[in-house]
Structure formats: C-alpha cells, structure tokens
Design a protein around this motif. Structure first.
Motif, PDB file in Angstrom:
ATOM      1  N   GLU A 177      60.038  23.260   4.923  1.00 52.12           N
ATOM      2  CA  GLU A 177      60.072  24.723   5.036  1.00 52.12           C
ATOM      3  C   GLU A 177      59.524  25.186   6.382  1.00 52.12           C
ATOM      4  N   TYR A 178      60.032  26.352   6.821  1.00 54.15           N
ATOM      5  CA  TYR A 178      59.643  26.985   8.100  1.00 54.15           C
ATOM      6  C   TYR A 178      60.015  26.105   9.294  1.00 54.15           C
ATOM      7  N   GLU A 225      68.753  25.901   4.115  1.00 55.14           N
ATOM      8  CA  GLU A 225      68.625  27.308   3.738  1.00 55.14           C
ATOM      9  C   GLU A 225      68.069  28.050   4.938  1.00 55.14           C
ATOM     10  N   ASP A 226      68.530  29.257   5.133  1.00 56.04           N
ATOM     11  CA  ASP A 226      68.105  30.067   6.273  1.00 56.04           C
ATOM     12  C   ASP A 226      66.916  30.936   5.860  1.00 56.04           C
ATOM     13  N   ASP A 227      65.811  30.857   6.608  1.00 55.17           N
ATOM     14  CA  ASP A 227      64.656  31.706   6.306  1.00 55.17           C
ATOM     15  C   ASP A 227      64.912  33.170   6.647  1.00 55.17           C
ATOM     16  N   LYS A 230      61.961  37.241   9.886  1.00 48.95           N
ATOM     17  CA  LYS A 230      60.540  36.962   9.773  1.00 48.95           C
ATOM     18  C   LYS A 230      59.773  38.136  10.383  1.00 48.95           C
ATOM     19  N   ASN A 238      64.349  29.536  11.976  1.00 44.98           N
ATOM     20  CA  ASN A 238      63.601  28.764  10.976  1.00 44.98           C
ATOM     21  C   ASN A 238      64.395  28.631   9.692  1.00 44.98           C
ATOM     22  N   GLY A 239      64.223  27.491   9.033  1.00 48.20           N
ATOM     23  CA  GLY A 239      64.941  27.277   7.781  1.00 48.20           C
ATOM     24  C   GLY A 239      64.335  26.154   6.970  1.00 48.20           C
ATOM     25  N   ARG A 240      64.972  25.851   5.843  1.00 46.33           N
ATOM     26  CA  ARG A 240      64.539  24.791   4.935  1.00 46.33           C
ATOM     27  C   ARG A 240      65.537  23.640   4.997  1.00 46.33           C
TER      28      ARG A 240
END
Length: 690
Positions: A177-178, A225-227, A230, A238-240
């Motif tokens: 994550e991030y 996955e797209d964060d 922010k 940033n993403g997962r």
C-alpha cells in the motif's frame, strides 16, 4: 515605528556558500532543474495530467547527471552519495511531487538494486533504472504492517521444481500500500517478502519482480489499485499491489545479504537474522537523509517567501502617515525570526548528517558503530526536521494573511505536499522511539564501566544544579552551577556554554530518568515489561527529541565557530545572533522543565524572553540578506508576493490615499457646500414621508 538599526553589512554569497556546504555545485544543479517550466506542476491540471507531467519531468533529473553520481567510479559514477542526495533535495523547489517520484525511482528502486543486488543483477537492471528507462516501485509497506516491516505478510516460497520463488499476498492486509509509481508507471518493483525455503522462514528479503508488460498491462497474477487523490503530492501515482502466486526466477532474489543456490540451500554472510534484517533495510537510511534535507529546503522556501512579503506589506499607521511594514511588528518578528534561526540550524545539521552518510555509503567508514550512528541520526533528524518544516510553512502561511492562502503563492501547496513527510520513510514517532532506544543502549553500556557509587549518582542526576556529562551524549565537562553566577546579565544569558549546558543537561537527566523507571522491566515477565515500556514511551520520545535538538544546536555552533571572525566579522556576528536565538528559543520552549529541575532560577528564566526579543529585532534588520543566502530566485520561489508585486500594490494604495487627503485638505466653496446640505436635507425629508 522606529527602532535602533542593528543592520550588518553581510556578504550574502559567503553565507550562501556556508549553507550549501561542500556539495554546493550539486545543489545548484538541483535548483537548475527547477528553472524548467515543464518541471513545475500547475494547479489547473487534472490528476492524470499531473502524474504524466511529473513522470515526463524525470528526464530533466536524468539529464542533470545526478542519478549516476553514487555509482562506483569503475561503473561510470563518482561514489558521491552525499552530493547525489544534496542535488535531489533541491528538487522540492521545482515540485515536491517530482522530488518524491525521483526519490522512489532513483533512490529507492535504483538504490535497492545497487545496494542489495549482485554484480550480474546490477549490470542488468541498474543503469536502465538510473536513466529512467526502467520505471520501478519500492514495494515494502503493507496495509496491515506500516512501520512494522519485520511482520510483513507477503511470502516468497522457494519451489525447487522450477527453481523459482512463488510470490503471494495471503490476505488483504498483506497488500502493498501507498506504493509510489504503482498506480500507473512502474514496470518492475523491488518487493519485500518473507523468504521461505524448505519450510524455514528466513525473514524479510527483497526480490526484483516485473509487474507490467511492454504495453503497460499487469503481469499475470499481479493486480493494482489506484490510491487516487491524496492530501498532497498529486504528481506521484501511489497505489496498491497484490500478488497471486506469481512465479519469479530464483536469480531475481537480490542476494547480497541472503542467497539461495541452485540446490535450494540458503546462505548469508550475516549470521544474525536481526542484524541481517536491519542491514537489508539500509536503503531506508538514504530516504530518511534525503527527506531531512528536502524538508529543510521547504522550510527555507517558505521563509524566503514570507519574509520578503513581510518586508513589503504595510498594515496600520505607525508614526506619522506611513503604514508600518509587517516585519517591524514585534509579534511578526517573534513568529518568523526564531524559525529562520531554526532553518539555519537544520541546514548545518543536515550537512553534518551528509558527512556521516557519505562515510558509510562510500565505504570510508562503514563500521557497525558508524552505521548505527548514521541510522540513529537519520531517524531523529528526519523526524524533527519534517515536523519543523510543517510548523514553519504553516506559520509563514498565516504571516502572509489571505495572500498566503492563495495557491499561486506556494505556501498551501508546500504544506499539503510536506504533510506526508511526517509519515513515510518511517513514522516520526516510531523513528524517535528508535532514537530513544539507542540512547538507552548507550546509557546502559556506559553504566557497565561505572562503579556502584557512580551509578547511584548518575541515576540521581535530576538533583538541582548537577549533571554528569558523558561522551556518548555530550562532552561539556562542567556542571550548570560552574557556569552561572548570581549576577547573570543580558550578555551572559547568551553564553554558548550556558546554552549547551542547559540543552545537554536536559537530555542526560531525561535519559537517566527513563532508564531508572524501566529498570524493573529487566526481570519482569513480557506482559509486565511491555506495559512498563508503554507507560514510559512518551518520556522516551521526549528524551529523543531533546537529544536531536542538542545535536542541531551543536552543528549550528560549530558552523559559527568555523567562520574566521577577523576575515568575516559581520558574518560571524550574525551567525552568533542566529545561534543564540535558536538556543534560547529551545530553552524557552522547555522553560518549565529547566525551572522544575533547578537548572534556571525564576529570575534567570525571566531574562530568556527579553533576550529573544532583542535578537529578533537585530536579525530583522538583516532578514533580506539572511533569506537571500538560501540561493533561491524567482524561478524557484514562484510566488507573486515574494517578487515585488506587493510593493507595487502598496505604492498604488499610498498614491490613492495621497490624492484623497489632498482633496480633503483643499478649501471648499461655501456656495457649493450650502447647495449640498440643502439637497441632503430635502432627500431626508422625502425619505421620512415615504
């Protein structure tokens, strides 16, 4: 509002060279990148456009030549790790998004390959990474294990059937994550996972993993996955990342500190699993060092903008008809001048940190003691400086009023982008806990060499007017009582020896107190020991903060004494004012502690505030030169209120007032005045009837 003129004739270039340190040319290179308009990040772009613009701007960083500086000389580099970090820090002036994206790409992704990979792996992946041809991610943090890297859930199970590792995310909380560059751009990632060979968990290791194909589609078993939006850093995607039994060749294990051979046998040059783990995390040290420097750059930019504005903006009439310049107000000086002094301290302390960093990473001194010192100082400096930057930017924003809230003047954007600096590369509170534990370790090591009576006196060092100094924390060598006299005057209150004695005494007493309170934990059961540590966690972190403040003061004091006062009298004098303001501000911030523990009497404590006020007034007269020494121009600041626009508006307003006063002072024709009054009376009578 008039006051004595304390202005010194300063050589701004000389001060700038001191601040920029031995890697000034690399810093100038970083500032040159900020002059490229397409390296900036306009507010009117969409999120996707900001991400693409930031990615495209990486070529300016590559073209600057900075990315290959840390390579060994025989690989075309300079083995210059400190110069490399110095240049990257200055990218904040361009865009914090660019600085962070470049840090992920070249510092973390490329750095992991360089410092954890073998020669064959470096030959295959390192140069493409440093040239921006192979975009990558640093996939360490997980949803359920932020700063607790040792407990990561991702697994890499060795399968001898096809000589590969099976990389897997066993549960949702083990999702990476991030992760910078993950949402859109990463083609590969260095992935932190638990290495399992023949049923044995060898702890966290790092693998090079392709995550997207040539068309940008996820590799089989890899999901993203797209964060999304922010709080800041919109240019960083940033993403997962999650892995579903992804097979990675055995040779993709970055195996400098832990390898698996073709027969499936694990080996490591470091026998201790704990030491091996921390050694593999050494790449994080570079990130923390760079964030300390980047936060200092942000501090300087904010102060540059706010002080320039404060020297132009006028508000409320002072003596005579002229309105008063903001920076002439005592409260405005108190808001900005101590933070200006702190920025100088942060800058000089960072240069000291870079010396340690260069020594360890270049191999000049990579002893375990040097590595531990670097890890401790990098953790503490990163924590305190990023907090300092957020505080300074917010105060500068408020000091600029409504103009400071406008995005075009950079301050709100800087605050939003720097906000996460307190969290990534190690949460600040967790990092200070690491520093505190190291202090306790040094303390207990020293106790082993002290007799029983000496230990008793050390534990009781909270007694008024007493402190024992040890080489591990400070080497002042005199008690507080030796330095003070009943007739402590305004000059003596600025004594450097007094400042250091007070700051060092506080560190020593706090560490001794925590050590004393934690002594029962040594013989307690795990639950009781954990509870006892939890009860003392706040005190431990306070001691760590005090220690970092001491180190920063000492760095500023050292820089001041390094200036030849005969050759540069004004610069030496202004640096002494800056050092004294920083030191006295730290003492004032914790004045209650110094009084409670007998370090200062009430009468002496009352002298601190007025001394700070006098120093603020003196530094105000050289404020323009002091921020000018930071070396930033309009291309780096990009703030209208810092570039004379406010002065033009003030002059327009003053001209308008002059015209209005001239009209008011002009003689009035009595006939015209009679007709005006008659018309006003008639209008009032008509209004009453209606």
């Amino acid at each position: 509002m008039t006051a004595a003129n304390h202005r010194l004739d300063l050589d701004t270039g000389f001060l700038g060279a001191l601040l920029d340190g031995p890697h000034a040319d690399k810093r100038h290179r970083g500032r040159e990148v900020a002059e490229h308009a397409d390296a900036h990040l306009p507010d009117d772009l969409t999120l996707d456009q900001k991400r693409e613009a930031t990615k495209d701007a990486l070529h300016h960083v590559v073209d600057s030549g900075m990315t290959q500086l840390p390579l060994p000389v025989d690989a075309g580099g300079k083995n210059d790790h400190a110069g490399y970090v110095s240049g990257f820090e200055e990218l904040v002036a361009s865009s914090p998004s660019l600085q962070i994206k470049a840090g992920v790409q070249f510092g973390l992704f490329g750095g992991a390959i360089q410092h954890l990979g073998n020669a064959e792996q470096q030959a295959k992946w390192l140069l493409p990474a440093l040239k921006g041809e192979l975009l990558g991610s640093f996939a360490m943090t997980e949803i359920g294990h932020g700063s607790d890297v040792a407990s990561l859930g991702t697994t890499a199970l060795y399968d001898p059937a096809d000589d590969s590792f099976v990389l897997h995310t066993p549960f949702r909380a083990a999702t990476k994550e991030y992760i910078g560059n993950a949402a859109c751009h990463a083609q590969a990632a260095v992935v932190f996972a638990k290495l399992i060979v023949d049923g044995v968990d060898h702890g966290v290791h790092v693998l090079f993993v392709p995550v997207r194909d040539e068309d940008g589609a996820p590799m089989p078993g890899v999901s993203f996955e797209d964060d999304g939006y922010k709080g800041g850093l919109p240019g960083v995607d940033n993403g997962r990342i999650a892995f579903d039994h992804v097979r990675v060749p055995r040779t993709n294990l970055l195996d400098r500190y832990g390898a698996v051979d073709a027969d499936g046998v694990y080996s490591s040059p470091i026998e201790s699993p704990g030491r091996r783990f921390f050694t593999m995390l050494s790449t994080l040290v570079q990130g923390r060092v760079s964030l300390d420097g980047a936060a200092t750059v942000a501090e300087k930019l904010a102060l540059d903008i706010a002080i320039r504005y404060g020297l132009e903006r006028r508000q409320f009439s002072g003596a005579g008809d002229a309105e008063t310049v903001l920076l002439d107000y005592g409260r405005h000086q108190r808001r900005l001048m101590p933070r200006l002094a702190r920025a100088y301290a942060d800058a000089f302390a960072h240069e000291k940190l870079l010396e340690s960093f260069q020594a360890v990473f270049s191999g000049a001194d990579d002893s375990e003691a040097a590595q531990q010192r670097l890890e401790t100082e990098a953790a503490g400096f990163k924590a305190m400086t990023t907090w300092n930057a957020l505080d300074t930017i917010q105060v500068c924003r408020e000091a600029c009023g409504g103009a400071g809230f406008m995005a075009e003047n950079r301050l709100v954007g800087l605050h939003a982008d720097l906000d996460v600096f307190a969290t990534f590369e190690g949460d600040n509170t967790v990092l200070l806990q690491l520093v505190g534990k190291r202090l306790l370790g040094d303390y207990s090591e020293e106790l082993r060499h002290i007799d029983f009576g000496g230990a008793a006196r050390l534990i009781g060092s909270q007694a008024a007017e007493y402190s024992l100094y040890r080489s591990g924390l400070a080497n002042v060598g005199r008690t507080i009582g030796d330095l003070f006299t009943p007739a402590l005057n305004a000059s003596r209150i600025r004594s450097g020896k007094m400042q250091e004695a007070l700051l060092a005494s506080r560190v020593e007493s706090m560490v001794a107190q925590v050590a004393q309170d934690l002594r029962p934990a040594a013989k307690a059961d795990p639950a009781t020991a954990a509870a006892l540590f939890n009860d003392n966690q706040h005190a431990l972190i306070e001691a760590a903060q005090a220690y970092v403040e001491l180190l920063k003061w000492q760095a500023l004091n050292e820089a001041m004494h390094a200036v030849d006062a005969k050759a540069h009298p004004s610069e030496a004098k202004v640096l002494r004012r800056i050092r004294d303001l920083f030191g006295l501000s730290l003492i004032e911030e914790h004045i209650g502690w110094h009084i409670m523990f007998g370090r200062l009497s009430m009468a002496r404590a009352r002298q601190i505030g007025p001394a700070i006020d006098r120093l603020c007034r003196k530094l105000r007269d050289n404020a323009a030169e002091l921020v000018g020494a930071f070396g930033y121009g309009p291309a780096q600041r990009r703030s209208a209120i810092a570039e004379g626009a406010e002065a033009e508006r003030q002059e327009e307003a003053a001209e308008y007032l002059r015209r209005e006063r001239a009209k008011a002072d002009a003689p009035v024709d009595e006939k015209v005045l009679h007709r005006r009054r008659k018309a006003e009376a008639k209008a009032a009578k008509g209004a009453q009837k209606s």
